[in-house]
Design an enzyme around this catalytic site. Structure first.
Site, mmCIF file in Angstrom:
data_model
loop_
_atom_site.group_PDB
_atom_site.id
_atom_site.type_symbol
_atom_site.label_atom_id
_atom_site.label_comp_id
_atom_site.label_asym_id
_atom_site.label_seq_id
_atom_site.Cartn_x
_atom_site.Cartn_y
_atom_site.Cartn_z
ATOM 1 N N HIS A 1 0.853 -1.194 0.000
ATOM 2 C CA HIS A 1 0.000 0.000 0.000
ATOM 3 C C HIS A 1 0.892 1.249 0.000
ATOM 4 O O HIS A 1 1.964 1.259 0.590
ATOM 5 C CB HIS A 1 -0.919 0.006 1.223
ATOM 6 C CG HIS A 1 -1.963 1.075 1.150
ATOM 7 N ND1 HIS A 1 -1.702 2.383 1.476
ATOM 8 C CD2 HIS A 1 -3.247 1.036 0.743
ATOM 9 C CE1 HIS A 1 -2.792 3.104 1.285
ATOM 10 N NE2 HIS A 1 -3.751 2.312 0.835
ATOM 11 N N GLU B 1 -4.218 2.053 -7.060
ATOM 12 C CA GLU B 1 -4.604 3.106 -6.124
ATOM 13 C C GLU B 1 -3.710 4.329 -6.332
ATOM 14 O O GLU B 1 -2.614 4.398 -5.752
ATOM 15 C CB GLU B 1 -4.460 2.610 -4.681
ATOM 16 C CG GLU B 1 -5.302 1.393 -4.352
ATOM 17 C CD GLU B 1 -5.668 1.322 -2.888
ATOM 18 O OE1 GLU B 1 -6.767 0.852 -2.591
ATOM 19 O OE2 GLU B 1 -4.871 1.777 -2.030
HETATM 20 P P1 13P Z 1 -9.890 5.805 0.884
HETATM 21 O O1 13P Z 1 -11.029 5.048 0.267
HETATM 22 O O2 13P Z 1 -10.158 6.232 2.284
HETATM 23 O O3 13P Z 1 -9.419 6.934 -0.001
HETATM 24 O O4 13P Z 1 -8.660 4.776 1.001
HETATM 25 C C1 13P Z 1 -8.380 3.951 -0.081
HETATM 26 C C2 13P Z 1 -7.311 2.996 0.274
HETATM 27 O O5 13P Z 1 -6.194 3.369 0.535
HETATM 28 C C3 13P Z 1 -7.681 1.573 0.330
HETATM 29 O O6 13P Z 1 -6.547 0.823 0.504
#
Ligand code: 13P
Length: 246
Positions: free
Chosen positions: A96, A166
């Site tokens: 992440h 992401e």
């Molecule tokens: P948010 O949905 O709070 O922006 O976070 C996304 C995330 O990092 C999921 O791993």
């Protein structure tokens, strides 16, 4: 299969996680849409409680937010893949952007962890994503493809791996929700590069009920990885319903 899941990140006590799991368990039986696979990734302290509360035959997969590549030993502060599995995790989130930014996670350590997860029968959920500068310079697709290739480099039998695209600029309170058009090219590039080696490509970053359908509609998106909007059970249930309608 549409994967819809949340990481609690560093929120919730054991009691709060248990209450979430109990509400989810009670709500989901009658209403889980076909073809939708939910997952919940609590803090390490609550993995065992959440897994036990959901029950062994739950359709909801439980995960860990991180685990080490070594099977055990002198790694203070870490938990191993076998320990995560022992607590009830079936998924392990790796790479992440918060871990890459703050805890020295690199493509190399992510790859070691993917290998360890596969060795122990856990589903690796590998996060990739570019920062705002790379996005502005038009480098998103190349960046995430490089991260994904590195995570899988030299590994056989990666067919259970899930990728989560992401973009760093879209995550969290400081993030800006991405427009579907903005994620289309990186998602397509990931599918072209490694789509035949993984189980799916999810999207994450400021996902909420008001943008979920549009993001799920981007070609190549197999699910959503959600933070804040699913920290209440009602939020996750709303997203499961939206995924079921598509
Ligand atoms: P948010 O949905 O709070 O922006 O976070 C996304 C995330 O990092 C999921 O791993």
């Amino acid at each position: 299969m549409r994967w819809i899941g949340t990481s609690f990140k560093m929120t919730k006590t054991i009691a709060e996680s248990a209450a979430y799991a109990a509400r989810l368990r009670d709500a989901i039986g009658p209403r889980l849409p076909a073809g939708v696979r939910p997952f919940v990734i609590p803090p390490a302290t609550a993995i065992e409680t959440v897994a036990r509360t959901l029950g062994a035959d739950s359709p909801v997969l439980v995960g860990a937010q991180n685990a080490h590549w070594a099977d055990g030993g002198a790694w203070t502060g870490e938990i191993s893949m076998p320990q995560a599995a022992d607590a009830g995790a079936r998924i392990v989130e790796l790479g992440h952007s918060e871990r890459r930014a703050h805890f020295a996670e690199t493509d190399a350590t992510v790859r070691l962890k993917v290998a360890a997860a596969l060795r122990h029968g856990l589903i690796p959920l590998v996060c990739v994503g570019e920062d705002a500068g790379t996005f502005a310079a038009g480098g998103s697709a190349d960046h995430v493809v490089a991260q994904a290739r590195a995570a899988l480099d030299g590994l056989a039998d990666t067919g259970s791996v899930l990728l989560a695209y992401e973009p760093v600029w879209a995550i969290g309170d400081a993030g800006r929700p991405a427009e579907p058009a903005e994620i289309a090219a990186p998602v397509a590039a990931l599918r072209d590069a490694v789509g035949d080696r993984v189980a799916g490509v999810l999207y994450g970053g400021s996902v909420a009920p008001d943008n979920a359908a549009a993001l799920l509609g981007v070609p190549g998106v197999d699910g959503l990885f959600v933070g804040r909007a699913a920290w209440r059970v009602s939020g996750l249930l709303a997203l499961l319903d939206i995924a079921g309608e598509r």
